[in-house]
Design a protein around this motif. Structure first.
Motif, PDB file in Angstrom:
ATOM      1  N   PRO A 147      -4.843   8.865  -2.529  1.00  0.00           N
ATOM      2  CA  PRO A 147      -4.443   9.358  -1.255  1.00  0.00           C
ATOM      3  C   PRO A 147      -3.096   7.483  -1.012  1.00  0.00           C
ATOM      4  CG  PRO A 147      -6.321   8.921  -1.151  1.00  0.00           C
ATOM      5  CD  PRO A 147      -6.142   9.023  -2.655  1.00  0.00           C
ATOM      6  N   SER A 148      -3.036   6.620  -1.460  1.00  0.00           N
ATOM      7  CA  SER A 148      -2.908   5.303  -0.875  1.00  0.00           C
ATOM      8  C   SER A 148      -1.435   4.702  -1.665  1.00  0.00           C
ATOM      9  CB  SER A 148      -3.974   4.782  -1.241  1.00  0.00           C
ATOM     10  OG  SER A 148      -3.668   4.317  -3.419  1.00  0.00           O
ATOM     11  N   VAL A 149      -1.157   6.339  -2.073  1.00  0.00           N
ATOM     12  CA  VAL A 149       0.300   5.486  -3.090  1.00  0.00           C
ATOM     13  C   VAL A 149       0.612   7.560  -3.296  1.00  0.00           C
ATOM     14  CG1 VAL A 149      -0.388   5.617  -5.001  1.00  0.00           C
ATOM     15  CG2 VAL A 149       1.989   4.392  -4.339  1.00  0.00           C
ATOM     16  N   GLN A 193       1.540  11.504   4.743  1.00  0.00           N
ATOM     17  CA  GLN A 193       2.177  10.808   5.657  1.00  0.00           C
ATOM     18  C   GLN A 193       3.847  10.740   5.175  1.00  0.00           C
ATOM     19  OE1 GLN A 193      -0.417   6.895   4.330  1.00  0.00           O
ATOM     20  NE2 GLN A 193      -0.702   7.443   6.929  1.00  0.00           N
ATOM     21  N   VAL A 194       4.468  10.823   4.108  1.00  0.00           N
ATOM     22  CA  VAL A 194       5.228  11.068   3.145  1.00  0.00           C
ATOM     23  C   VAL A 194       6.298  11.794   4.225  1.00  0.00           C
ATOM     24  CG1 VAL A 194       7.165  10.630   1.607  1.00  0.00           C
ATOM     25  CG2 VAL A 194       5.443   8.967   1.906  1.00  0.00           C
ATOM     26  N   LEU A 195       4.956  13.482   3.354  1.00  0.00           N
ATOM     27  CA  LEU A 195       5.577  14.547   4.307  1.00  0.00           C
ATOM     28  C   LEU A 195       5.873  14.699   5.818  1.00  0.00           C
ATOM     29  CD1 LEU A 195       3.736  16.584   1.829  1.00  0.00           C
ATOM     30  CD2 LEU A 195       6.390  16.166   1.487  1.00  0.00           C
ATOM     31  N   ALA A 196       5.098  14.008   5.917  1.00  0.00           N
ATOM     32  CA  ALA A 196       4.947  14.030   8.427  1.00  0.00           C
ATOM     33  C   ALA A 196       6.223  13.547   8.279  1.00  0.00           C
ATOM     34  CB  ALA A 196       3.419  13.593   8.709  1.00  0.00           C
ATOM     35  N   LEU A 197       6.147  12.276   7.325  1.00  0.00           N
ATOM     36  CA  LEU A 197       7.804  11.635   8.806  1.00  0.00           C
ATOM     37  C   LEU A 197       9.123  12.518   7.588  1.00  0.00           C
ATOM     38  CD1 LEU A 197       6.360   7.690   7.267  1.00  0.00           C
ATOM     39  CD2 LEU A 197       6.890   8.852   9.075  1.00  0.00           C
ATOM     40  N   GLN A 198       9.203  12.463   6.620  1.00  0.00           N
ATOM     41  CA  GLN A 198      10.043  13.949   6.073  1.00  0.00           C
ATOM     42  C   GLN A 198      10.708  15.043   6.922  1.00  0.00           C
ATOM     43  OE1 GLN A 198       9.063  15.046   2.005  1.00  0.00           O
ATOM     44  NE2 GLN A 198      10.088  13.194   1.556  1.00  0.00           N
ATOM     45  N   GLU A 199       9.580  15.534   7.798  1.00  0.00           N
ATOM     46  CA  GLU A 199      10.024  16.769   8.752  1.00  0.00           C
ATOM     47  C   GLU A 199       9.671  16.379   9.922  1.00  0.00           C
ATOM     48  OE1 GLU A 199       9.062  19.848   8.334  1.00  0.00           O
ATOM     49  OE2 GLU A 199       8.909  20.023   6.313  1.00  0.00           O
ATOM     50  N   LEU A 200       9.562  14.959  10.093  1.00  0.00           N
ATOM     51  CA  LEU A 200      10.506  14.369  11.566  1.00  0.00           C
ATOM     52  C   LEU A 200      11.578  13.458  11.580  1.00  0.00           C
ATOM     53  CD1 LEU A 200       6.645  12.534  12.960  1.00  0.00           C
ATOM     54  CD2 LEU A 200       7.462  14.561  13.231  1.00  0.00           C
ATOM     55  N   GLU A 201      11.394  13.377   9.936  1.00  0.00           N
ATOM     56  CA  GLU A 201      13.195  13.071   9.687  1.00  0.00           C
ATOM     57  C   GLU A 201      14.323  14.363  10.480  1.00  0.00           C
ATOM     58  OE1 GLU A 201      15.799  10.954   6.229  1.00  0.00           O
ATOM     59  OE2 GLU A 201      14.381  12.350   6.303  1.00  0.00           O
ATOM     60  N   LYS A 202      13.544  15.591   9.708  1.00  0.00           N
ATOM     61  CA  LYS A 202      14.335  16.540   9.785  1.00  0.00           C
ATOM     62  C   LYS A 202      14.667  16.667  11.590  1.00  0.00           C
ATOM     63  CE  LYS A 202      12.760  18.672   6.097  1.00  0.00           C
ATOM     64  NZ  LYS A 202      11.879  19.865   5.606  1.00  0.00           N
ATOM     65  N   GLN A 203      13.738  16.979  12.329  1.00  0.00           N
ATOM     66  CA  GLN A 203      13.224  17.337  13.707  1.00  0.00           C
ATOM     67  C   GLN A 203      12.397  16.942  14.805  1.00  0.00           C
ATOM     68  OE1 GLN A 203      12.785  21.577  14.204  1.00  0.00           O
ATOM     69  NE2 GLN A 203      11.623  21.573  12.408  1.00  0.00           N
ATOM     70  N   VAL A 255       1.117   6.304  13.803  1.00  0.00           N
ATOM     71  CA  VAL A 255       1.680   5.310  14.783  1.00  0.00           C
ATOM     72  C   VAL A 255       0.763   4.083  14.742  1.00  0.00           C
ATOM     73  CG1 VAL A 255       0.841   5.097  17.874  1.00  0.00           C
ATOM     74  CG2 VAL A 255       1.631   7.448  16.319  1.00  0.00           C
ATOM     75  N   LYS A 256      -0.159   3.423  14.142  1.00  0.00           N
ATOM     76  CA  LYS A 256      -0.593   3.162  14.030  1.00  0.00           C
ATOM     77  C   LYS A 256       0.240   2.114  13.570  1.00  0.00           C
ATOM     78  CE  LYS A 256      -5.384   0.339  12.960  1.00  0.00           C
ATOM     79  NZ  LYS A 256      -6.258   0.899  12.322  1.00  0.00           N
ATOM     80  N   ALA A 257       0.554   2.574  12.130  1.00  0.00           N
ATOM     81  CA  ALA A 257       0.891   2.219  11.459  1.00  0.00           C
ATOM     82  C   ALA A 257       2.503   1.352  11.502  1.00  0.00           C
ATOM     83  CB  ALA A 257       1.186   2.572  10.064  1.00  0.00           C
ATOM     84  N   GLY A 258       2.856   1.839  12.862  1.00  0.00           N
ATOM     85  CA  GLY A 258       4.561   1.627  13.288  1.00  0.00           C
ATOM     86  C   GLY A 258       5.700   2.384  12.973  1.00  0.00           C
ATOM     87  N   PHE A 259       5.373   4.038  11.911  1.00  0.00           N
ATOM     88  CA  PHE A 259       6.122   4.645  11.832  1.00  0.00           C
ATOM     89  C   PHE A 259       6.403   5.441  12.980  1.00  0.00           C
ATOM     90  CE2 PHE A 259       3.754   3.289   7.642  1.00  0.00           C
ATOM     91  CZ  PHE A 259       4.374   2.620   7.055  1.00  0.00           C
ATOM     92  N   SER A 261      11.381   3.590   5.659  1.00  0.00           N
ATOM     93  CA  SER A 261      10.084   4.019   5.139  1.00  0.00           C
ATOM     94  C   SER A 261      11.049   5.126   4.369  1.00  0.00           C
ATOM     95  CB  SER A 261       9.077   4.043   5.773  1.00  0.00           C
ATOM     96  OG  SER A 261       8.813   3.044   5.467  1.00  0.00           O
ATOM     97  N   ILE A 262      11.308   6.152   4.794  1.00  0.00           N
ATOM     98  CA  ILE A 262      11.834   7.693   3.851  1.00  0.00           C
ATOM     99  C   ILE A 262      13.349   7.593   3.671  1.00  0.00           C
ATOM    100  CG2 ILE A 262      12.690  10.082   4.993  1.00  0.00           C
ATOM    101  CD1 ILE A 262       9.735   9.362   5.423  1.00  0.00           C
TER     102      ILE A 262
END
Length: 148
Positions: free
Chosen positions: A25-27, A38-48, A74-78, A102-103
């Motif tokens: 879960p760390s990488v 976390q990355v999948l969430a960021l990718q979804e938020l990149e779209k919309q 949010v805590k990590a600033g992403f 990051s994405i």
């Protein structure tokens, strides 16, 4: 497909999960220091822009799990949260500049990583893998009632 083949498929999927690094879960598999979720969430938020509920639906995770996931981002600033001006009961999720950068980095690292996996295969074999993953994920999507 008979039972032995189904069990072999299960074994192969489990082996893939282990070898691909999805249990750490760390990488990410490509080596970026975030979890796959976390990355999948960021990718979804990149779209919309999404709410926690919408993100929960896209990730196929419980809303409470996605709330904790968003808290960590949010805590990590992403990611940043913002009250929806049109519906004050909704909180919208946006990528920050750090999240966008990051994405981009994950995308670059992923391309290199996937290329290194495919390097030892012929073009025909690479196309077979792509087609097989398409069919497998399409079947999963249909089973879950998704249109994507």
């Amino acid at each position: 497909m008979d039972t032995d083949q189904i069990l072999e498929l299960r074994t192969l999927v489990q082996k893939f999960i282990r070898l691909f690094g999805l249990l750490d879960p760390s990488v990410t598999p490509c080596g970026y220091p975030l979890s796959v979720s976390q990355v999948l969430a960021l990718q979804e938020l990149e779209k919309q822009t999404l709410t926690v509920g919408e993100l929960s639906d896209k990730l196929h995770l419980e809303r409470s799990s996605v709330s904790r996931l968003v808290d960590s981002l949010v805590k990590a600033g992403f990611v940043r949260r913002e009250v929806n001006e049109k519906n004050r009961r909704e909180v919208l999720l946006f990528l920050t500049e750090k999240g966008k950068n990051s994405i981009g980095t994950v995308r670059t690292q992923s391309v290199r990583y996937y290329q290194s996996i495919l390097n030892g295969l012929s073009n025909q074999q690479q196309q077979q893998i792509l087609q097989s993953f398409r069919m497998f994920t399409d079947s999963l999507s249909k089973m879950r009632g998704e249109s994507e």
